[in-house]
Scaffold this active site. Structure first.
Site, PDB file in Angstrom:
ATOM      1  N   THR A 116      19.669 -39.683  39.653  1.00  0.00           N
ATOM      2  CA  THR A 116      18.901 -38.543  40.156  1.00  0.00           C
ATOM      3  C   THR A 116      17.859 -38.060  39.155  1.00  0.00           C
ATOM      4  O   THR A 116      16.915 -37.363  39.499  1.00  0.00           O
ATOM      5  CB  THR A 116      19.886 -37.395  40.507  1.00  0.00           C
ATOM      6  OG1 THR A 116      19.188 -36.383  41.203  1.00  0.00           O
ATOM      7  CG2 THR A 116      20.532 -36.785  39.272  1.00  0.00           C
ATOM      8  N   LYS A 117      18.050 -38.456  37.881  1.00  0.00           N
ATOM      9  CA  LYS A 117      17.189 -37.925  36.826  1.00  0.00           C
ATOM     10  C   LYS A 117      15.769 -38.484  36.855  1.00  0.00           C
ATOM     11  O   LYS A 117      14.880 -37.924  36.211  1.00  0.00           O
ATOM     12  CB  LYS A 117      17.824 -38.202  35.468  1.00  0.00           C
ATOM     13  CG  LYS A 117      19.143 -37.485  35.272  1.00  0.00           C
ATOM     14  CD  LYS A 117      18.909 -36.019  35.093  1.00  0.00           C
ATOM     15  CE  LYS A 117      20.192 -35.293  34.765  1.00  0.00           C
ATOM     16  NZ  LYS A 117      19.952 -33.944  34.314  1.00  0.00           N
ATOM     17  N   ASP A 118      15.543 -39.588  37.578  1.00  0.00           N
ATOM     18  CA  ASP A 118      14.175 -40.124  37.677  1.00  0.00           C
ATOM     19  C   ASP A 118      13.216 -39.070  38.216  1.00  0.00           C
ATOM     20  O   ASP A 118      12.069 -38.970  37.818  1.00  0.00           O
ATOM     21  CB  ASP A 118      14.128 -41.322  38.637  1.00  0.00           C
ATOM     22  CG  ASP A 118      14.793 -42.547  38.055  1.00  0.00           C
ATOM     23  OD1 ASP A 118      15.186 -42.498  36.877  1.00  0.00           O
ATOM     24  OD2 ASP A 118      14.933 -43.550  38.787  1.00  0.00           O
TER      25      ASP A 118
END
Ligand code: PLP
Length: 443
Positions: free
Chosen positions: A28-30
């Site tokens: 999710t950090k992208d």
């Protein structure tokens, strides 16, 4: 968005997973990494050829590193040494420099991964420290993308949103957007034992006694990041390391979703909540932050699971086992803070124990030990009449009932001879260094 077919079977309502490993960096950090960089470029904080320095549990690093490759920046990441070796190797594979820092130090300690990142940022010219914890671009990315996607993908039917809370970006940015569409959407934040969030939400108190080492990676914190907007979270549930790990394995085997550890924690917490509260017509969406490959040497390694008492073969792996071995016979002996030292010494003698929690009503406010009290009384015999409150040491720390022996031994040492454990029936037990040594000897 993928429907969970098996784990929630038999419960009313529909449960969907927002599977974030489909992002290019598998987490999710992208989303927020790209946004932090583009916002910094836009307002001139990041210039061509610059260096990006971040404290990361791995996934943010991956998102930043991929973006940096595309845009021509250098990356240096600081990480806590509890993170999986896979995460470190993955970051190096995509060209980042990684500095591993000790986990069990205070955030303000110069050796912590927060402090090292800040120091490098000061020393390296043309560098930025995006600081995912306090950078508003983090939650903004989820407000702009994750929230609208979930709203569209459920055609506005979502009633419950569940996410783990680390920096708070993926929970709070998304929840803010969703609540603006429908203020009745319920947000459930998943926290860990050893983190400050749940107590802070419920009492407004930042309680350092809530902080102790845990194994799950990526969420729960010993700080209050600015991206955590407590108003956008309706309820926190805490999930143990073990329950999260077991549920991650179930998601892989039963749902065909090879996800990371925190995804297991999110689903375990969601299931606990759903069993009590879900109704027909409800639509719950659970955010699953990353992919299982990052945990091959931990959650997906049977030997590691056994060594940590997470698979049932191990008979003596956790604080719960130590407590159960007492056969329900143990009773916590305490002293109140206004009793004189001499009563505490009498109790210690009578019970044949070395340390005693000090209480004020239901609150644990301090600790006294035989050695400490004797020293005080030998130095000054009059001290026998002093109230315990005036000489007590800091209270013993609370640990989760599922804390494994290695977590317990890392917390017990020269200055910390015992910890406290609250069981499901709200009874408090003491676990001493001696108990842990005995348990280790039985393995
Ligand atoms: C594996 C994993 N799970 C959960 C989280 C928590 O997400 P957030 O930082 O958006 O609260 C993170 C963040 O680092 C993570 O890496």
């Amino acid at each position: 968005m993928v429907r969970l077919n098996r784990i929630f079977k038999g419960l009313p309502g529909e449960v969907l997973a927002k599977v974030e490993y489909f992002n290019p960096g598998n987490s999710t950090k992208d989303r927020m990494a790209l946004r932090m960089i583009e916002d910094a470029e836009r307002d001139g904080r990041l210039k061509p050829g610059g260096t990006i320095i971040e404290g990361t549990s791995g996934n943010t690093g991956m998102g930043l590193a991929l973006t940096a490759i595309a845009k021509g920046y250098r990356c240096i990441f600081t990480m806590a040494d509890k993170q999986s070796q896979e995460k470190i190797n993955i970051l190096k594979a995509v060209g980042a420099e990684v500095i591993v820092c000790p986990t069990n130090v205070e955030p303000e300690d110069p050796r912590s991964y927060y402090s090292v990142a800040r120091k490098l940022n000061k020393e390296i010219p043309n560098s930025i420290y995006p600081n995912q914890y306090d950078n508003p671009s983090n939650a903004a990315a989820h407000y702009a993308a994750t929230g609208p996607e979930i709203w569209k993908q459920t055609e506005g039917r979502i009633t419950h949103y569940v996410a783990t809370v680390g920096t708070g970006g993926s929970m709070c940015g998304t929840s803010r957007y969703l609540k603006e569409q429908n203020k009745n959407i319920f947000s459930l934040g998943i926290d860990t034992y050893g983190s400050v969030f749940k107590k802070y939400k419920e009492t407004g108190i930042f309680d350092k006694n809530e902080i102790y080492p845990y194994l799950t990676e990526g969420f729960g914190e010993d700080i209050l990041p600015q991206n955590v907007d407590f108003d956008s979270i309706d309820l926190f549930l805490k999930v143990t390391d073990k329950d999260g790990a077991i549920m991650a394995r179930r998601l892989s085997k039963e749902e065909g979703m090879f996800v990371g550890w925190s995804s297991g924690s999110a689903v375990h917490g969601a299931l606990e909540y759903a069993r009590e509260h879900m109704k027909q017509g409800d639509v719950m969406v659970i955010l699953l932050p990353d992919h299982g490959t990052r945990y091959l040497n931990k959650v997906y390694n049977d030997q590691w699971m056994k060594d940590h008492g997470f698979l049932e073969e191990r008979v003596y792996g956790t604080a719960r086992d130590i407590i159960n071995s007492r056969g329900g016979q143990d009773r916590l002996v305490t002293v109140t803070s206004n009793e004189p030292l001499e009563s505490a010494i009498l109790v210690l003698n009578r019970e044949g124990i070395d340390q005693l929690p000090v209480v004020d009503g239901a609150e644990f406010v301090g600790t006294v030990s035989t050695a400490g009290l004797l020293e005080k009384v030998i130095q000054n015999p009059e001290a026998r009449k002093l109230p315990v409150r005036e000489v007590m040491d800091k209270p013993m720390q609370f640990v989760a009932v599922d804390s494994t022996l290695d977590v317990l031994s890392s917390m017990l040492g020269k200055n910390n001879k015992a910890v406290l454990v609250r069981d499901e029936r709200d009874r408090v037990h003491i676990v001493t260094q001696h108990d842990v040594l005995q348990a280790l000897a039985k393995q």
